[in-house]
Design a protein around this motif. Sequence first.
Motif, mmCIF file in Angstrom:
data_model
loop_
_atom_site.group_PDB
_atom_site.id
_atom_site.type_symbol
_atom_site.label_atom_id
_atom_site.label_comp_id
_atom_site.label_asym_id
_atom_site.label_seq_id
_atom_site.Cartn_x
_atom_site.Cartn_y
_atom_site.Cartn_z
ATOM 1 N N GLN A 48 -8.350 21.680 -56.763
ATOM 2 C CA GLN A 48 -9.618 21.617 -56.031
ATOM 3 C C GLN A 48 -9.436 21.999 -54.565
ATOM 4 N N GLU A 49 -8.315 21.626 -54.001
ATOM 5 C CA GLU A 49 -8.026 21.995 -52.612
ATOM 6 C C GLU A 49 -7.871 23.512 -52.478
ATOM 7 N N PHE A 50 -7.212 24.141 -53.473
ATOM 8 C CA PHE A 50 -7.082 25.598 -53.427
ATOM 9 C C PHE A 50 -8.427 26.277 -53.682
ATOM 10 N N GLY A 74 4.984 37.491 -42.017
ATOM 11 C CA GLY A 74 4.203 36.452 -42.668
ATOM 12 C C GLY A 74 3.036 35.995 -41.809
ATOM 13 N N TYR A 75 2.109 35.280 -42.438
ATOM 14 C CA TYR A 75 0.889 34.791 -41.808
ATOM 15 C C TYR A 75 1.244 33.812 -40.690
ATOM 16 N N LYS A 76 0.816 34.126 -39.477
ATOM 17 C CA LYS A 76 1.251 33.372 -38.302
ATOM 18 C C LYS A 76 0.918 31.880 -38.370
ATOM 19 N N PRO A 77 -0.322 31.474 -38.727
ATOM 20 C CA PRO A 77 -0.591 30.027 -38.791
ATOM 21 C C PRO A 77 0.304 29.294 -39.792
ATOM 22 N N LEU A 78 0.666 29.925 -40.889
ATOM 23 C CA LEU A 78 1.571 29.286 -41.842
ATOM 24 C C LEU A 78 2.959 29.138 -41.240
ATOM 25 N N ARG A 79 3.423 30.152 -40.573
ATOM 26 C CA ARG A 79 4.737 30.076 -39.926
ATOM 27 C C ARG A 79 4.734 29.016 -38.827
ATOM 28 N N ASP A 276 8.183 45.472 -50.282
ATOM 29 C CA ASP A 276 6.779 45.258 -50.669
ATOM 30 C C ASP A 276 5.845 45.073 -49.474
ATOM 31 N N LEU A 277 6.302 45.477 -48.292
ATOM 32 C CA LEU A 277 5.536 45.427 -47.039
ATOM 33 C C LEU A 277 5.310 43.998 -46.549
ATOM 34 N N HIS A 278 4.677 43.163 -47.368
ATOM 35 C CA HIS A 278 4.442 41.775 -46.981
ATOM 36 C C HIS A 278 4.031 40.985 -48.217
ATOM 37 N N SER A 279 4.194 39.676 -48.149
ATOM 38 C CA SER A 279 3.706 38.820 -49.229
ATOM 39 C C SER A 279 2.190 38.731 -49.168
ATOM 40 N N SER A 280 1.576 38.349 -50.282
ATOM 41 C CA SER A 280 0.121 38.285 -50.377
ATOM 42 C C SER A 280 -0.482 37.496 -49.213
ATOM 43 N N THR A 281 -1.302 38.156 -48.425
ATOM 44 C CA THR A 281 -1.886 37.509 -47.251
ATOM 45 C C THR A 281 -2.850 36.400 -47.645
ATOM 46 N N ILE A 282 -3.701 36.672 -48.612
ATOM 47 C CA ILE A 282 -4.692 35.659 -48.984
ATOM 48 C C ILE A 282 -4.024 34.413 -49.561
ATOM 49 N N ASN A 283 -2.938 34.589 -50.291
ATOM 50 C CA ASN A 283 -2.221 33.432 -50.814
ATOM 51 C C ASN A 283 -1.542 32.643 -49.696
ATOM 52 N N GLN A 284 -1.005 33.348 -48.713
ATOM 53 C CA GLN A 284 -0.425 32.661 -47.562
ATOM 54 C C GLN A 284 -1.489 31.864 -46.811
ATOM 55 N N MET A 285 -2.659 32.449 -46.658
ATOM 56 C CA MET A 285 -3.751 31.759 -45.963
ATOM 57 C C MET A 285 -4.173 30.504 -46.725
ATOM 58 N N ALA A 286 -4.259 30.615 -48.050
ATOM 59 C CA ALA A 286 -4.642 29.458 -48.852
ATOM 60 C C ALA A 286 -3.577 28.367 -48.780
ATOM 61 N N ALA A 291 -1.791 23.149 -47.064
ATOM 62 C CA ALA A 291 -0.683 22.412 -46.450
ATOM 63 C C ALA A 291 -1.146 21.656 -45.210
ATOM 64 N N GLU A 292 -1.929 22.301 -44.362
ATOM 65 C CA GLU A 292 -2.395 21.651 -43.140
ATOM 66 C C GLU A 292 -3.298 20.456 -43.443
ATOM 67 N N ARG A 293 -4.084 20.561 -44.500
ATOM 68 C CA ARG A 293 -5.033 19.490 -44.803
ATOM 69 C C ARG A 293 -4.396 18.309 -45.530
ATOM 70 N N GLY A 294 -3.319 18.545 -46.271
ATOM 71 C CA GLY A 294 -2.821 17.404 -47.038
ATOM 72 C C GLY A 294 -1.483 17.580 -47.717
#
Length: 406
Positions: A48-50, A74-79, A276-286, A291-294
């Motif tokens: 549900q969180e995803f 990688g996605y900066k906020p995740l890093r 592969d240039l980069h890992s999936s951006t949308i998955n990193q964002m999710a 992670a930040e929420r819980g």
Amino acid sequence: MLNWDTMFASRSSRMRASEIRELLKLLDRPDIISFAGGIPDPALFPDQEFKQAYADIFESTAVNSALQYSVSEGYKPLREWLVGQMVSLGIPCELDNVFIVSGSQQGLDYLGKLFLSPNDTALVTWPTYLGALQAFNAYEPAYDQLTPSGNRTPESYRAAAAAAGGKVKFAYLSADFSNPTGETVDLAGRRKVLALAEELDIAVIEDAAYQSLRYDGEPIPPILALEIAEKGHINDTRTIYCGSFSKTLAPGLRVGFIVANAPVIRKLVLMKQAADLHSSTINQMAISDVAERGFDAQVAKIKAVYMRRRDCMLAALQKYMPKGTSWTKPEGGMFIWITLPEGMDGAKLLAKSLETAKVAFVPGKAFFADGSGANTFRLSFSCANDQMIEDGISRLGKLIADEIGG
């Protein structure tokens, strides 16, 4: 007829099908109780969180960047979130020390490619994670046994590597609740690995896939944390920390990470760009959003369930396993390692078990770089409920007792 085998690179001859991947197909058989797959229980995923995280992305202007090419690091906020997590583990670092990969398995492949030339030596434990052997095999190394609690000399490692035609390049180990044994390297053992690496002037690859899943016992600092405490700054260290969200949040999104000194990270980024240039951006964002929420609440939830299942399996093993067998008693993770009497074969036992007892497990031999360990096998408790554990271990214990007695 075209003979493809004559066209493949020599390294392809070292590629083998994963016994675990093949055994996972048994999960679809309702008559089989499977302790084979070392996978998280999907009932515990924060689905549900995803669902909310992806909805938020698609309902905002962020969707444009989520579906676009992105930076290889990688996605900066995740890093940035990972920087905070690392600090909590005693690993102070900066953004340039954190790199996102498509699952930690990709990280192991990159590290094998980065360090290993043909005939170089990788030090691994006996047994070790099968996926690491598969990742490293493509680069045609030799293997030697890493013994964190032993006293083998650096000179003996150098001599063995030279005899194999190369140099020792790194020591690879999972220090916490390792796959496949569930065992943990104590503080003294971690310090010995670091001292050996200093003497040999090699890297240490610390596979921390299960680090969050401690159920009891006192936490031990990661190897990288010990080295930073000794040397003062992460950019002066030789330890490369590999982490993953697969065991805590969701494996299907394929998001892992590497934390290491900046020069190593820069090399890995170049490899990512070429692969592969980069890992999936949308998955990193999710992942970042969930992670930040819980993250802590999710980890606490799964730890409570897995700890109960571990305790249930240990109790069943004590109740049903015959004399002559032994097993590990892990403080965390997903695995228990069984040792059978000498002369017994885990692979042959599995074949008979699937036919009669209807219980699946992973024979141990595949986890040994030297092909030993035939009298061992791995059990996973992560996806089994109490009744499955009771019934499965009871059947397995009877089968083993019959084999010993027969």
